[in-house]
Design a protein around this motif. Structure first.
Motif, PDB file in Angstrom:
ATOM      1  N   SER A   1       4.566  -0.244  11.502  1.00 51.67           N
ATOM      2  CA  SER A   1       4.625   0.052  10.074  1.00 51.67           C
ATOM      3  C   SER A   1       6.058   0.124   9.557  1.00 51.67           C
ATOM      4  O   SER A   1       6.827   0.994   9.957  1.00 51.67           O
ATOM      5  N   LEU A   2       6.404  -0.798   8.654  1.00 51.83           N
ATOM      6  CA  LEU A   2       7.735  -0.789   8.040  1.00 51.83           C
ATOM      7  C   LEU A   2       7.742   0.179   6.863  1.00 51.83           C
ATOM      8  O   LEU A   2       6.693   0.445   6.262  1.00 51.83           O
TER       9      LEU A   2
ATOM     10  N   GLY B   1       0.790  -1.236   0.000  1.00 48.46           N
ATOM     11  CA  GLY B   1       0.000   0.000   0.000  1.00 48.46           C
ATOM     12  C   GLY B   1       0.817   1.279   0.000  1.00 48.46           C
ATOM     13  O   GLY B   1       2.047   1.275  -0.125  1.00 48.46           O
TER      14      GLY B   1
ATOM     15  N   HIS C   1      -0.974   5.833   4.090  1.00 48.54           N
ATOM     16  CA  HIS C   1      -2.111   5.150   4.714  1.00 48.54           C
ATOM     17  C   HIS C   1      -2.400   3.747   4.176  1.00 48.54           C
ATOM     18  O   HIS C   1      -3.521   3.254   4.258  1.00 48.54           O
ATOM     19  N   GLY C   2      -1.368   3.085   3.696  1.00 46.38           N
ATOM     20  CA  GLY C   2      -1.511   1.661   3.370  1.00 46.38           C
ATOM     21  C   GLY C   2      -2.530   1.373   2.269  1.00 46.38           C
ATOM     22  O   GLY C   2      -2.720   2.172   1.341  1.00 46.38           O
TER      23      GLY C   2
HETATM   24  N1  SAH Z   1       0.686   3.932   7.640  1.00 42.57           N
HETATM   25  C1  SAH Z   1       0.259   2.815   6.903  1.00 42.57           C
HETATM   26  C2  SAH Z   1       1.402   1.886   6.623  1.00 42.57           C
HETATM   27  C3  SAH Z   1       2.011   2.165   5.355  1.00 42.57           C
HETATM   28  S1  SAH Z   1       3.524   1.356   5.171  1.00 42.57           S
HETATM   29  C4  SAH Z   1      -0.802   2.048   7.634  1.00 42.57           C
HETATM   30  O1  SAH Z   1      -1.000   2.288   8.800  1.00 42.57           O
HETATM   31  O2  SAH Z   1      -1.452   1.189   7.031  1.00 42.57           O
HETATM   32  C5  SAH Z   1       3.448   0.996   3.453  1.00 42.57           C
HETATM   33  C6  SAH Z   1       3.125  -0.423   3.100  1.00 42.57           C
HETATM   34  O3  SAH Z   1       4.171  -1.284   3.558  1.00 42.57           O
HETATM   35  C7  SAH Z   1       1.855  -0.985   3.698  1.00 42.57           C
HETATM   36  O4  SAH Z   1       0.724  -0.610   2.991  1.00 42.57           O
HETATM   37  C8  SAH Z   1       2.135  -2.466   3.553  1.00 42.57           C
HETATM   38  O5  SAH Z   1       1.953  -2.837   2.214  1.00 42.57           O
HETATM   39  C9  SAH Z   1       3.616  -2.549   3.891  1.00 42.57           C
HETATM   40  N2  SAH Z   1       3.852  -2.793   5.327  1.00 42.57           N
HETATM   41  C10 SAH Z   1       4.397  -1.959   6.236  1.00 42.57           C
HETATM   42  N3  SAH Z   1       4.466  -2.554   7.442  1.00 42.57           N
HETATM   43  C11 SAH Z   1       3.953  -3.796   7.311  1.00 42.57           C
HETATM   44  C12 SAH Z   1       3.752  -4.909   8.192  1.00 42.57           C
HETATM   45  N4  SAH Z   1       4.085  -4.856   9.474  1.00 42.57           N
HETATM   46  N5  SAH Z   1       3.204  -6.019   7.691  1.00 42.57           N
HETATM   47  C13 SAH Z   1       2.856  -6.109   6.380  1.00 42.57           C
HETATM   48  N6  SAH Z   1       3.030  -5.101   5.511  1.00 42.57           N
HETATM   49  C14 SAH Z   1       3.582  -3.944   5.959  1.00 42.57           C
END
Ligand code: SAH
Length: 285
Positions: A155-156, A127, A131-132
């Motif tokens: 969040s990575l 995503g 905001h994913g």
């Molecule tokens: N702020 C967003 C995160 C976006 S990070 C939220 O709260 O949804 C960008 C993308 O990295 C996410 O949409 C997902 O595809 C991936 N990602 C980040 N952290 C992740 C996790 N812990 N597990 C799976 N996918 C992750």
């Protein structure tokens, strides 16, 4: 649908049936970093849904030698387009959602993805940085993958999340070279019952056509109101996605829906080209 012919990347090409799909990426540097992460793990099939800026200098600079992955990346205008011919769609998410979906960890996801990718295209969807993926986008997926990060800081960075998944896919591939499906580790990652299935899996396009048809019939028979939907379609989507429908099952379900419309006298009003009773193979019904 036309499948793009992709030239190979490197000698150790992993599997072009596995498609990394990035949705509305806002930082082009992340796209470059994703290309690098993919190529490191011998993946090269990158799809970009409405990137804010691509191609540009930053993406190429961050790709650090994985420019061939960027050169062959497909830019499309909608997620549907990126998923149209895929038989398995996995969405990644950093957090839980209101209606829980089947959530799997990266190693299990890699096992399932590789199993399907032996036959048809598989998509791993990532995503937006801010905001994913939306609920609607996540509902197009058979599974949600969650990387088990710190719950207080889950969040990575986008390219790091892609790296984790590509690494797991790579590990799965390497283990399969060593031990094939005899390895107990691999066996535990493969879902029972999927091997040797008699009918081809339905594509994401077929499944979306079915959901449209189902929603229309539920409206026709006054079971569902589009202006007061609550979570009906979400829950039905989850139910049917869990079943991982094959093409024959889609045909049967659409045939039933068309019969309901005929019986309710609503088929004239709602009949669309793709909503006719499909042929069914008696041996399979
Ligand atoms: N702020 C967003 C995160 C976006 S990070 C939220 O709260 O949804 C960008 C993308 O990295 C996410 O949409 C997902 O595809 C991936 N990602 C980040 N952290 C992740 C996790 N812990 N597990 C799976 N996918 C992750």
């Amino acid at each position: 649908m036309h499948k793009p012919a992709l030239p190979a990347v490197g000698a150790d090409t992993f599997n072009d049936q596995i498609r990394i799909v990035l949705v509305e990426t806002s930082h082009s540097g992340n796209i470059g970093a994703v290309a690098r992460a993919m190529k490191n793990m011998s993946l090269g099939n990158l799809w970009l849904v409405n990137p804010q800026s691509f191609p540009d200098e930053t993406s190429y600079a961050r790709s650090a030698g994985a420019s061939d992955v960027l050169d062959r990346a497909r830019v499309v205008g909608s997620l549907d387009e990126a998923l149209e011919d895929c038989v398995l769609v996995m969405g990644t998410s950093a957090r839980g959602r209101k209606v829980p979906w089947p959530v799997i960890a990266p190693p299990a996801a890699a096992g399932i993805a590789r199993e399907y990718a032996g036959k048809e295209p598989v998509a791993l969807v990532f995503g937006r940085e801010n905001h994913g993926l939306s609920n609607d986008e996540l509902q197009r997926c058979h599974y949600h993958i969650h990387i088990p990060s710190n719950p207080d800081y889950s969040s990575l960075n986008l390219s790091m999340a892609v790296q984790v998944m590509c690494y797991e896919l790579r590990m799965h591939y390497l283990r399969s070279l060593e031990g094939g499906k005899e390895s107990p580790y691999l066996k535990s990652m493969v879902e029972p019952g999927d091997e040797g299935w008699d009918v081809a899996p339905a594509t994401a396009g077929d499944v979306e056509g079915f959901f449209d048809h189902l929603e229309q019939v539920l409206v026709d028979v006054d079971f569902h109101r589009r202006n007061n939907p609550r979570q009906l379609m979400t829950r039905l989507r989850r139910l049917f996605q869990r079943a991982k429908l094959d093409q024959m099952e889609i045909n049967i379900l659409r045939g039933i829906l068309t019969a309901v419309q005929k019986s309710a006298g609503t088929n004239d009003k709602t009949n669309r080209d793709d909503a006719s009773v499909p042929e069914q193979d008696e041996n399979h019904v």
